[in-house]
Design an enzyme around this catalytic site. Sequence first.
Site, PDB file in Angstrom:
ATOM      1  N   LYS A  79      15.857   3.390 -12.989  1.00 52.01           N
ATOM      2  CA  LYS A  79      14.569   3.468 -11.863  1.00 52.01           C
ATOM      3  C   LYS A  79      15.574   2.761 -10.765  1.00 52.01           C
ATOM      4  O   LYS A  79      15.716   1.347 -10.826  1.00 52.01           O
ATOM      5  CB  LYS A  79      13.383   3.198 -11.752  1.00 52.01           C
ATOM      6  CG  LYS A  79      12.639   3.460 -10.522  1.00 52.01           C
ATOM      7  CD  LYS A  79      11.541   3.131 -10.750  1.00 52.01           C
ATOM      8  CE  LYS A  79      10.223   3.033  -9.503  1.00 52.01           C
ATOM      9  NZ  LYS A  79       9.209   2.882  -9.840  1.00 52.01           N
ATOM     10  N   SER A 154       5.523   7.059  -7.729  1.00 49.82           N
ATOM     11  CA  SER A 154       7.170   6.791  -7.434  1.00 49.82           C
ATOM     12  C   SER A 154       8.107   7.050  -8.248  1.00 49.82           C
ATOM     13  O   SER A 154       9.233   7.583  -7.449  1.00 49.82           O
ATOM     14  CB  SER A 154       7.341   5.422  -6.506  1.00 49.82           C
ATOM     15  OG  SER A 154       7.810   4.269  -7.266  1.00 49.82           O
ATOM     16  N   SER A 178       2.751   4.459 -11.009  1.00 50.14           N
ATOM     17  CA  SER A 178       4.483   4.894 -10.616  1.00 50.14           C
ATOM     18  C   SER A 178       5.386   5.577 -12.266  1.00 50.14           C
ATOM     19  O   SER A 178       6.105   5.622 -11.909  1.00 50.14           O
ATOM     20  CB  SER A 178       5.514   4.349 -10.046  1.00 50.14           C
ATOM     21  OG  SER A 178       4.761   4.658  -8.458  1.00 50.14           O
TER      22      SER A 178
HETATM   23  N1  GLN Z   1       1.170   5.874  -6.020  1.00 55.85           N
HETATM   24  C1  GLN Z   1       0.990   4.490  -5.730  1.00 55.85           C
HETATM   25  C2  GLN Z   1       1.236   4.537  -4.495  1.00 55.85           C
HETATM   26  O1  GLN Z   1       1.887   5.089  -3.433  1.00 55.85           O
HETATM   27  C3  GLN Z   1       2.331   4.107  -6.669  1.00 55.85           C
HETATM   28  C4  GLN Z   1       2.649   3.410  -6.775  1.00 55.85           C
HETATM   29  C5  GLN Z   1       3.600   2.609  -7.250  1.00 55.85           C
HETATM   30  O2  GLN Z   1       2.890   2.322  -8.666  1.00 55.85           O
HETATM   31  N2  GLN Z   1       5.013   1.891  -7.408  1.00 55.85           N
HETATM   32  O3  GLN Z   1       0.815   3.122  -4.383  1.00 55.85           O
END
Ligand code: GLN
Length: 503
Positions: A79, A154, A178
């Site tokens: 990532k 994400s 994410s």
């Molecule tokens: N969807 C969550 C957010 O927008 C998760 C983000 C994450 O885990 N990096 O913050």
Amino acid sequence: MTDLTKLSAAALADMLASGEVSSVEATQAHLDRIAAVDGDVHAFLHVSDHALDVAADIDRRRAAGEQLGPVAGVPLAIKDVLVTTDMPSTSGSKILEGFMSPYDATVVARSRAAGLVPLGKTNMDEFAMGSSTEHSAYGPTRNPWDLERIPGGSGGGSAAAVAAFEAPLALGSDTGGSIRQPAHVTGTVGMKPTYGGVSRFGAIALASSLDQVGPVTRTVLDAGLLHDVIGGHDPHDATSLTDEWPSFAAVAREGATGGVLKGLKVGVIRELPDSGFQPGVSESFRAALAAMEAQGAEIVEVSAPHFEYGVAAYYLILPAEASSNLAKFDSVRFGLRVDVPGGTVEDVMAATREAGFGDEVKRRVILGTYALSAGYYDAYYGSAQKVRTLIQRDFDEAFAQVDVIATPSAPTTAFKLGEKIDDPMQMYLNDVTTIPANLAGVPGISIPAGLAPEDGLPVGIQFLAPAREDARLYRVGAALEALLLDSWSGPLLDRAPVLGGAR
Ligand code: GLN
């Protein structure tokens, strides 16, 4: 000839160890697959131009009789939130376009030391803010199950790469879901370790009290293999735990032999609103529970009355921490600088941040700065921290009664690109089941539970365990996977050629 991209990392590792295939062959197969399908999927922001050299080096060392680790020679996707010395690291943002890090993230360094072969950097929502990868400054990733749908976020790039057979293993990060939510919508396995279980050194920080790095794979055993490589104490991360961890791969192997479900107490949360869940998601969830019950597991209702406030608390704590973490992108040390002729330093900083950050990042920086401002701090950040404590207590009480908690991993299957992009609230509500684990620091895993009858798309089941009990998730996850695997892996293999790759 076996299609090397369709194998699990464990199976590929066996073939590499026996000399049946070389790492160069395995790496080439994945690079070919990327070339064939990534124009459609867009899982990668950058494909390494020296993966084959790394693979050749592993092959040479193996041939020379060197003792290599269990996954040496297996390709890995990374990532883009994790910094790498040999590939750009952008965290999905224009402000870091082309940024080359002077050091590797610890998880990357450990992956290299274990002989994993980095294939490239995967797409993500900008600075890991989002649930669809649509907030990437470099265009969205598409879900390999249906290219009109989102791959989650994400870490949509890592999950899509694994689901589309572009990589058997991927690294992700999980601040509010994410790793787990992309796994849920792509039919993959995603594990968020206990807070502090895996080093975040070199993970571009989103919200430091919530961030964790973890594996995204197609099987529970593969997640365990990668977790074994990246986990354990790191003196470079002040929050890193000093615990001795078991081999999660060994635990997963033991879980898969069955028997562990007998007498297992599985908690389901009474207060989780049934109404917000797509019928097929609830149905797959109940079917997975029934399969566990048939093997002797006991399903126990537990109360977690504060779970429903998790999203509200998270969307104060996260922006507050993110606004402070992102203050370092000020045009001085990193990335983009927009010159303002005759302007002050402040003018340059403002112009750089205006041009370099996308809308979602700006929204959260403004929200976080506001929540932390004098006179509002107690009302917003302070209250959110209290809710966090209440959620932690809910977990403590629940885990006094059950071994693991099970929930659907997210409320719906993959939604369409564009469907929620203009409605931040709808996007945030996706995280209702994943956020509590980050707020409490406990580990969570999402494993495929089947396909939703109404749309044929993957559904994940999430298991949560007390902090430091990551092994429990591998044991239970592998046991359930062994029961359910056929219900989802077949359709995924059948559908993959739609993307233009050979079987
Ligand atoms: N969807 C969550 C957010 O927008 C998760 C983000 C994450 O885990 N990096 O913050």
